[in-house]
Design a protein around this motif. Structure first.
Motif, short mmCIF file in Angstrom:
data_model
loop_
_atom_site.label_atom_id
_atom_site.label_comp_id
_atom_site.label_asym_id
_atom_site.label_seq_id
_atom_site.Cartn_x
_atom_site.Cartn_y
_atom_site.Cartn_z
N PHE A 122 0.81 -1.22 0.00
CA PHE A 122 0.00 0.00 0.00
C PHE A 122 0.85 1.27 0.00
O PHE A 122 0.42 2.29 -0.53
CB PHE A 122 -0.97 -0.02 1.18
CG PHE A 122 -1.97 -1.13 1.08
CD1 PHE A 122 -3.07 -1.03 0.26
CD2 PHE A 122 -1.77 -2.31 1.79
CE1 PHE A 122 -3.98 -2.06 0.14
CE2 PHE A 122 -2.68 -3.36 1.68
CZ PHE A 122 -3.78 -3.24 0.85
N GLY A 123 2.05 1.21 0.56
CA GLY A 123 2.92 2.39 0.59
C GLY A 123 3.70 2.60 -0.69
O GLY A 123 3.83 3.72 -1.17
N ASP A 124 4.21 1.51 -1.26
CA ASP A 124 5.02 1.62 -2.48
C ASP A 124 4.20 1.44 -3.75
O ASP A 124 4.44 2.12 -4.74
CB ASP A 124 6.15 0.58 -2.48
CG ASP A 124 7.19 0.82 -1.41
OD1 ASP A 124 7.25 1.93 -0.86
OD2 ASP A 124 7.95 -0.13 -1.12
N ILE A 125 3.25 0.51 -3.75
CA ILE A 125 2.53 0.18 -4.98
C ILE A 125 1.24 0.99 -5.11
O ILE A 125 1.07 1.76 -6.05
CB ILE A 125 2.23 -1.33 -5.06
CG1 ILE A 125 3.54 -2.14 -5.04
CG2 ILE A 125 1.40 -1.66 -6.30
CD1 ILE A 125 4.51 -1.83 -6.16
N TYR A 126 0.32 0.82 -4.19
CA TYR A 126 -0.98 1.51 -4.30
C TYR A 126 -0.85 3.02 -4.20
O TYR A 126 -1.75 3.75 -4.65
CB TYR A 126 -1.96 1.00 -3.24
CG TYR A 126 -2.76 -0.19 -3.70
CD1 TYR A 126 -3.99 -0.02 -4.30
CD2 TYR A 126 -2.28 -1.48 -3.54
CE1 TYR A 126 -4.74 -1.11 -4.73
CE2 TYR A 126 -3.01 -2.58 -3.97
CZ TYR A 126 -4.24 -2.38 -4.56
OH TYR A 126 -4.97 -3.46 -4.99
N SER A 127 0.21 3.54 -3.63
CA SER A 127 0.37 4.99 -3.45
C SER A 127 1.03 5.68 -4.65
O SER A 127 1.16 6.90 -4.64
CB SER A 127 1.20 5.27 -2.19
OG SER A 127 0.50 4.81 -1.06
N ARG A 128 1.44 4.95 -5.64
CA ARG A 128 2.07 5.57 -6.82
C ARG A 128 1.04 6.43 -7.54
O ARG A 128 -0.16 6.20 -7.46
CB ARG A 128 2.65 4.50 -7.74
CG ARG A 128 3.81 3.73 -7.07
CD ARG A 128 4.33 2.63 -7.96
NE ARG A 128 4.85 3.15 -9.22
CZ ARG A 128 6.07 3.67 -9.39
NH1 ARG A 128 6.90 3.74 -8.36
NH2 ARG A 128 6.46 4.10 -10.57
N SER A 129 1.52 7.41 -8.29
CA SER A 129 0.61 8.40 -8.87
C SER A 129 0.12 8.11 -10.28
O SER A 129 -0.80 8.77 -10.75
CB SER A 129 1.30 9.77 -8.86
OG SER A 129 2.47 9.73 -9.67
N ALA A 130 0.66 7.13 -10.98
CA ALA A 130 0.27 6.89 -12.37
C ALA A 130 -1.19 6.47 -12.52
O ALA A 130 -1.84 6.80 -13.50
CB ALA A 130 1.18 5.85 -13.02
N PHE A 131 -1.71 5.73 -11.54
CA PHE A 131 -3.10 5.30 -11.54
C PHE A 131 -3.75 5.78 -10.26
O PHE A 131 -3.10 5.82 -9.20
CB PHE A 131 -3.23 3.77 -11.58
CG PHE A 131 -2.69 3.13 -12.83
CD1 PHE A 131 -3.24 3.41 -14.07
CD2 PHE A 131 -1.65 2.21 -12.75
CE1 PHE A 131 -2.75 2.81 -15.22
CE2 PHE A 131 -1.17 1.59 -13.90
CZ PHE A 131 -1.71 1.90 -15.14
N ASP A 132 -5.05 6.07 -10.32
CA ASP A 132 -5.77 6.38 -9.08
C ASP A 132 -6.19 5.06 -8.43
O ASP A 132 -6.00 3.97 -8.99
CB ASP A 132 -6.94 7.34 -9.33
CG ASP A 132 -8.02 6.77 -10.25
OD1 ASP A 132 -8.19 5.53 -10.32
OD2 ASP A 132 -8.72 7.59 -10.88
N LEU A 133 -6.78 5.14 -7.25
CA LEU A 133 -7.13 3.92 -6.52
C LEU A 133 -8.20 3.11 -7.24
O LEU A 133 -8.17 1.88 -7.20
CB LEU A 133 -7.58 4.27 -5.09
CG LEU A 133 -6.47 4.78 -4.18
CD1 LEU A 133 -7.03 5.19 -2.82
CD2 LEU A 133 -5.37 3.74 -4.01
N LYS A 134 -9.12 3.75 -7.91
CA LYS A 134 -10.14 3.02 -8.67
C LYS A 134 -9.48 2.22 -9.80
O LYS A 134 -9.77 1.04 -9.98
CB LYS A 134 -11.17 3.99 -9.24
CG LYS A 134 -12.27 3.31 -10.02
CD LYS A 134 -13.28 4.32 -10.53
CE LYS A 134 -14.28 3.68 -11.47
NZ LYS A 134 -15.24 4.65 -12.02
N GLN A 135 -8.58 2.84 -10.54
CA GLN A 135 -7.89 2.12 -11.61
C GLN A 135 -7.08 0.96 -11.05
O GLN A 135 -7.03 -0.12 -11.64
CB GLN A 135 -6.98 3.08 -12.38
CG GLN A 135 -7.74 4.11 -13.19
CD GLN A 135 -6.83 5.21 -13.71
OE1 GLN A 135 -5.99 5.73 -12.98
NE2 GLN A 135 -7.00 5.56 -14.99
#
Length: 130
Positions: free
Chosen positions: A45-58
């Motif tokens: 969640f810190g390194d992968i889900y928090s990246r900016s290229a995609f939003d959380l829905k994507q």
């Protein structure tokens, strides 16, 4: 970025995605196996889900697709709740399952649909299927 900063960023992202019960469940895994719990929050969640290229829905579209194609139905409830929490509509979820049937096969899509129905029932969701 320190490991603790990664963990805190991951915890903030997780809280956006999941309800408090799901956050406690994941933290409970960390109580049982601290290194695994830390890795799951800091990396996942810190390194992968928090990246900016995609939003959380994507990111949830990607995750749900991956889980369905693997037949990993045990992880689907968490990510279905998260997907709904970050803006996926029930109809989008049903369409995603149908689309996966064409690539992953009907057995995996049917298994996923069973889990989707259970999550929708828990949340009193009646999708528009017309």
């Amino acid at each position: 970025m320190t490991n603790e900063e990664r963990y805190e960023r991951g915890l903030q992202t997780l809280q956006k995605m999941a309800g408090e019960e799901d956050v406690r469940m994941i933290e409970g895994m960390g109580e049982f196996h601290p290194d695994f719990g830390h890795m799951m929050i800091a990396f996942g969640f810190g390194d992968i889900y928090s990246r900016s290229a995609f939003d959380l829905k994507q990111r949830e579209v990607i995750t749900l697709t991956s889980l369905i194609t693997q037949g990993a139905t045990e992880q689907l409830p968490f990510h279905l709740h998260a997907a709904l929490n970050v803006g996926m509509s029930p109809e989008e979820i049903l369409e995603l399952v149908m689309h996966c049937a064409a690539y992953a096969g009907f057995p995996k899509a049917c298994g996923a649909l069973t889990v989707v129905k259970r999550v929708f029932d828990e949340r009193n969701i009646v999708p528009n299927t017309k």
